[in-house]
Design a protein around this motif. Structure first.
Motif, mmCIF file in Angstrom:
data_model
loop_
_atom_site.group_PDB
_atom_site.id
_atom_site.type_symbol
_atom_site.label_atom_id
_atom_site.label_comp_id
_atom_site.label_asym_id
_atom_site.label_seq_id
_atom_site.Cartn_x
_atom_site.Cartn_y
_atom_site.Cartn_z
ATOM 1 N N ILE A 154 0.856 -1.178 0.000
ATOM 2 C CA ILE A 154 0.000 0.000 0.000
ATOM 3 C C ILE A 154 0.892 1.228 0.000
ATOM 4 C CG2 ILE A 154 -1.903 -1.130 1.224
ATOM 5 C CD1 ILE A 154 -0.982 0.435 3.745
ATOM 6 N N ASP A 155 0.314 2.375 -0.278
ATOM 7 C CA ASP A 155 1.030 3.640 -0.202
ATOM 8 C C ASP A 155 0.079 4.692 0.344
ATOM 9 O OD1 ASP A 155 1.998 6.387 -1.331
ATOM 10 O OD2 ASP A 155 3.718 5.035 -1.573
ATOM 11 N N ARG A 156 0.609 5.515 1.232
ATOM 12 C CA ARG A 156 -0.225 6.509 1.900
ATOM 13 C C ARG A 156 -0.935 7.432 0.917
ATOM 14 N NH1 ARG A 156 1.318 11.495 3.986
ATOM 15 N NH2 ARG A 156 3.537 10.960 3.781
ATOM 16 N N GLU A 157 -0.364 7.642 -0.242
ATOM 17 C CA GLU A 157 -0.949 8.572 -1.210
ATOM 18 C C GLU A 157 -2.052 7.952 -2.063
ATOM 19 O OE1 GLU A 157 -0.166 11.718 -1.068
ATOM 20 O OE2 GLU A 157 1.306 11.295 0.491
ATOM 21 N N PHE A 158 -2.253 6.644 -1.946
ATOM 22 C CA PHE A 158 -3.209 5.974 -2.831
ATOM 23 C C PHE A 158 -4.325 5.334 -2.010
ATOM 24 C CE2 PHE A 158 0.738 6.200 -5.187
ATOM 25 C CZ PHE A 158 0.304 6.672 -6.423
ATOM 26 N N THR A 159 -5.471 5.999 -2.007
ATOM 27 C CA THR A 159 -6.635 5.513 -1.282
ATOM 28 C C THR A 159 -7.805 5.338 -2.245
ATOM 29 O OG1 THR A 159 -7.376 7.743 -0.706
ATOM 30 C CG2 THR A 159 -5.892 6.651 0.845
ATOM 31 N N VAL A 160 -8.785 4.558 -1.825
ATOM 32 C CA VAL A 160 -9.969 4.286 -2.649
ATOM 33 C C VAL A 160 -11.093 5.239 -2.307
ATOM 34 C CG1 VAL A 160 -11.749 2.547 -3.183
ATOM 35 C CG2 VAL A 160 -9.345 1.859 -2.904
ATOM 36 N N SER A 161 -11.406 5.351 -1.014
ATOM 37 C CA SER A 161 -12.521 6.186 -0.556
ATOM 38 C C SER A 161 -12.540 6.162 0.962
ATOM 39 C CB SER A 161 -13.863 5.641 -1.079
ATOM 40 O OG SER A 161 -14.173 4.405 -0.447
ATOM 41 N N GLU A 162 -13.411 6.950 1.537
ATOM 42 C CA GLU A 162 -13.749 6.768 2.941
ATOM 43 C C GLU A 162 -14.459 5.423 3.093
ATOM 44 O OE1 GLU A 162 -13.531 8.584 5.809
ATOM 45 O OE2 GLU A 162 -12.334 10.200 4.930
ATOM 46 N N VAL A 163 -14.278 4.771 4.226
ATOM 47 C CA VAL A 163 -15.025 3.541 4.497
ATOM 48 C C VAL A 163 -16.510 3.894 4.580
ATOM 49 C CG1 VAL A 163 -15.450 1.674 6.137
ATOM 50 C CG2 VAL A 163 -13.106 2.495 5.758
ATOM 51 N N PRO A 164 -17.356 3.339 3.701
ATOM 52 C CA PRO A 164 -18.784 3.669 3.759
ATOM 53 C C PRO A 164 -19.424 3.129 5.047
ATOM 54 C CG PRO A 164 -18.202 2.740 1.617
ATOM 55 C CD PRO A 164 -17.043 2.474 2.537
ATOM 56 N N HIS A 165 -20.074 4.008 5.793
ATOM 57 C CA HIS A 165 -20.683 3.597 7.059
ATOM 58 C C HIS A 165 -21.730 2.508 6.852
ATOM 59 C CE1 HIS A 165 -22.266 3.985 11.128
ATOM 60 N NE2 HIS A 165 -23.474 4.158 10.632
ATOM 61 N N ARG A 166 -22.447 2.576 5.732
ATOM 62 C CA ARG A 166 -23.538 1.628 5.479
ATOM 63 C C ARG A 166 -23.073 0.314 4.864
ATOM 64 N NH1 ARG A 166 -27.281 6.175 2.542
ATOM 65 N NH2 ARG A 166 -28.567 6.848 4.315
ATOM 66 N N LEU A 167 -21.767 0.116 4.739
ATOM 67 C CA LEU A 167 -21.265 -1.103 4.123
ATOM 68 C C LEU A 167 -21.508 -2.330 5.000
ATOM 69 C CD1 LEU A 167 -19.731 -1.499 1.405
ATOM 70 C CD2 LEU A 167 -17.651 -1.712 2.755
ATOM 71 N N PHE A 168 -21.693 -2.105 6.308
ATOM 72 C CA PHE A 168 -21.851 -3.211 7.241
ATOM 73 C C PHE A 168 -23.316 -3.323 7.662
ATOM 74 C CE2 PHE A 168 -17.489 -1.710 7.462
ATOM 75 C CZ PHE A 168 -16.832 -2.880 7.118
ATOM 76 N N GLY A 169 -24.166 -3.510 6.656
ATOM 77 C CA GLY A 169 -25.595 -3.608 6.888
ATOM 78 C C GLY A 169 -26.067 -5.045 6.972
ATOM 79 N N SER A 170 -27.303 -5.204 7.444
ATOM 80 C CA SER A 170 -27.933 -6.512 7.535
ATOM 81 C C SER A 170 -29.341 -6.430 6.958
ATOM 82 C CB SER A 170 -27.933 -6.999 8.989
ATOM 83 O OG SER A 170 -28.303 -8.365 9.057
ATOM 84 N N PHE A 171 -30.124 -7.474 7.174
ATOM 85 C CA PHE A 171 -31.397 -7.622 6.461
ATOM 86 C C PHE A 171 -32.352 -8.414 7.338
ATOM 87 C CE2 PHE A 171 -33.278 -9.945 2.490
ATOM 88 C CZ PHE A 171 -34.383 -9.119 2.492
ATOM 89 N N VAL A 172 -33.536 -7.877 7.538
ATOM 90 C CA VAL A 172 -34.597 -8.574 8.270
ATOM 91 C C VAL A 172 -35.796 -8.692 7.343
ATOM 92 C CG1 VAL A 172 -36.298 -8.343 10.126
ATOM 93 C CG2 VAL A 172 -33.865 -7.940 10.603
ATOM 94 N N GLU A 173 -36.159 -9.929 7.002
ATOM 95 C CA GLU A 173 -37.302 -10.191 6.132
ATOM 96 C C GLU A 173 -38.317 -11.036 6.880
ATOM 97 O OE1 GLU A 173 -38.427 -11.987 1.692
ATOM 98 O OE2 GLU A 173 -36.340 -12.010 2.386
ATOM 99 N N HIS A 174 -39.585 -10.846 6.551
ATOM 100 C CA HIS A 174 -40.638 -11.731 7.057
ATOM 101 C C HIS A 174 -40.531 -13.051 6.296
ATOM 102 C CE1 HIS A 174 -43.259 -8.955 9.511
ATOM 103 N NE2 HIS A 174 -42.366 -8.129 8.990
#
Length: 511
Positions: free
Chosen positions: A8-28
């Motif tokens: 890795i290199d400090r100058e090369f990033t992809v994005s901020e970590v998306p807060h909603r990336l760690f979602g779940s799902f509740v279905e009937h």
């Protein structure tokens, strides 16, 4: 021994970590709601019937956003059935899963549960059997302050203040012939466009997700996305993706390489969305919502498979696809999370399906205990530690030949760096079934400091890769300390056991 070099290199990033990336799902569906998150009379039930043991595990899992109420269920669901006094709510036949829906749990209950769980709500509207009116009316009911028919009814039903639900799905898997109200891409695209416009007239601040393909193997894949976005590009913010993976015919190598397929799926949909953007001369980018993903052992003919559910008598919340996950599944889930994180520049939402009992990280027995499945652990650690920036990660690894994906890296990785705290988190997997992997990580632009965490999930001593957590042995598979990690200057070295997922967290400074 397998060898891998990660850079890795400090100058090369992809994005901020998306807060909603760690979602779940509740279905009937099955026992996800009833005897899952909701079981009045259970020893752990609170005053509203919510299982406190499941709530505690949900918080530990770190789910940030939960999609509700489906899934296939939503395409035949009348949201009004789940509001008002429970005694007055109708009992309905749910054709999606061939069950009797009591409607004892509905929108108000889910909002209250979400607030206790600390999760954002991702609400889906029915564009299968219903349409524009029902879509705009539920937004008015949920989000309008008051003084109108639907907002005043919400207050009468016990919630004076608006729910302020910001994230909405425009239907579910409408490309699938199995879906109630299945539509062609043109039919769905026009309906989604008009529903989106009507919903935004009620609340301009909402975010909307259009249905992409149910999976990349659909015969309409690609054409579906292009057509739907041609209609909806200016009205929506996200396009959905769904994918499930399983080991087939003992082909563990291909199964462990499932993230290669996820990478390709994501990149293909991004390319299609950007092609529509270019052709339509649109200014914004459409981002992705990977709002169903997991390992799912879908075996036609199994008594609790979706194909066989319709042969059962009508009943409430039967056991359906309650997969028991093993060590191999947990390593795959870790690599799928790596894929999502590596694509955080465009995948802004992701929902592991589902939260409890139904292909889930949490299992809960009626009137009994709840416990963590093997796949719980990589999700929980990544949700906890993946903060700040997603680093652009280059992996040079020994390969394994797979039947489905060709040569694949034996070591898989994603890395995040939180400049505010000075913490870096590395999430690593060894796909090799037999050999440990020596891993060297080059930290360009960083000086490594103190290790704050090093843990690994692998095959427990004396067991094999099919080891699971059970009612009798709920902690048989989990995280243990990973020893032998060294960090100095701009380099970190470690050894990953065969078939393992690991997390390493350390303090770093800019070099």
């Amino acid at each position: 021994m397998t060898r891998a070099r990660i850079s890795i290199d400090r100058e090369f990033t992809v994005s901020e970590v998306p807060h909603r990336l760690f979602g779940s799902f509740v279905e009937h569906m099955g026992r996800c709601v009833y005897t899952g998150i909701y079981e009045p009379g259970h020893p752990e039930a609170d005053g509203q019937g919510f299982r406190r043991d499941v709530l505690a595990l949900t918080k530990e899992l770190g789910a940030t956003v939960v999609r509700y109420p489906g899934g296939n269920f939503v395409s035949g669901y009348n949201w009004e059935d789940g509001i008002g006094p429970v005694a007055d709510r109708p009992r309905r036949l749910d054709g999606a899963w061939h069950t009797v829906e009591s409607n004892a749990f509905g929108l108000h209950e889910f909002v209250d549960w979400s607030r206790k769980a600390g999760t954002e709500i991702m609400e889906a509207v029915n564009l299968g059997t219903r349409g524009v009116d029902a879509a705009r009316e539920i937004v008015e009911y949920a989000n309008h302050p008051g003084g109108t028919r639907w907002s005043d009814l919400r207050a009468k039903n016990g919630h004076k203040d608006p729910f302020n639900i910001k994230l909405w799905c425009l239907g579910n898997e409408m490309d699938g012939p199995w879906q109630i109200g299945h539509k062609t891409a043109h039919e769905y695209g026009r309906l989604a466009q008009e529903a989106a416009k009507a919903m935004r007239l009620v609340d301009p601040g909402i975010e909307l997700v259009a249905c992409g393909s149910s999976n990349s193997g659909m015969p309409t894949f690609g054409d579906w996305e292009h057509t739907v976005l041609t209609h909806t590009y200016e009205e929506v913010d996200y396009l959905s993706l769904h994918a499930y993976y399983q080991e087939q015919d003992g082909d563990a190598a291909s199964f462990l390489a499932s993230a290669v397929d996820m990478d390709h799926f994501i990149e293909s949909v991004v390319a299609t969305a950007d092609a529509v953007r270019a052709k339509g001369r649109h200014k914004k980018h459409i981002n992705l919502s990977f709002d169903e993903w997991n390992v799912w052992y879908s075996r036609p003919g199994d008594p609790d498979s979706p194909e066989q559910v319709t042969t059962r008598p009508w009943q409430e919340h039967p056991r359906v696809i309650e997969d028991r996950y093993n060590v191999t599944d947990a390593v795959v889930v870790g690599t799928l999370l790596n894929s999502l994180l590596r694509h955080g520049d465009r995948v802004k939402i992701a929902n592991q399906a589902q939260l409890v009992n139904v292909i889930a990280p949490i299992l809960a027995e009626p009137n009994g205990p709840a416990w963590r499945q093997t796949i719980f652990h990589p999700f929980a650690r990544m949700a906890e530690l993946a903060k700040g920036q997603v680093m652009r990660t280059v992996v040079d690894s020994d390969k394994v030949e797979t039947a489905r994906f060709g040569d694949t890296d034996l070591v898989d990785a994603s890395i995040t760096w939180n400049e505010e705290t000075g913490r870096m988190a590395l999430f690593l997997a060894n796909r090799g079934l037999d050999e440990a992997a020596e891993v060297e990580v080059r930290l360009g632009g960083f000086d490594a400091g103190e290790l704050t965490r090093a843990e690994v999930l692998d095959v427990p001593t004396g067991l094999d890769r099919f080891a699971k957590n059970t009612l009798e042995l709920p902690n048989q598979v989990g995280l243990r300390p990973l020893t032998g990690v060294t960090a100095a200057g701009g380099q970190l070295t470690l050894t990953l056991p065969a078939l393992s997922w690991a997390v390493v967290e350390l303090n770093v400074e800019k070099a």
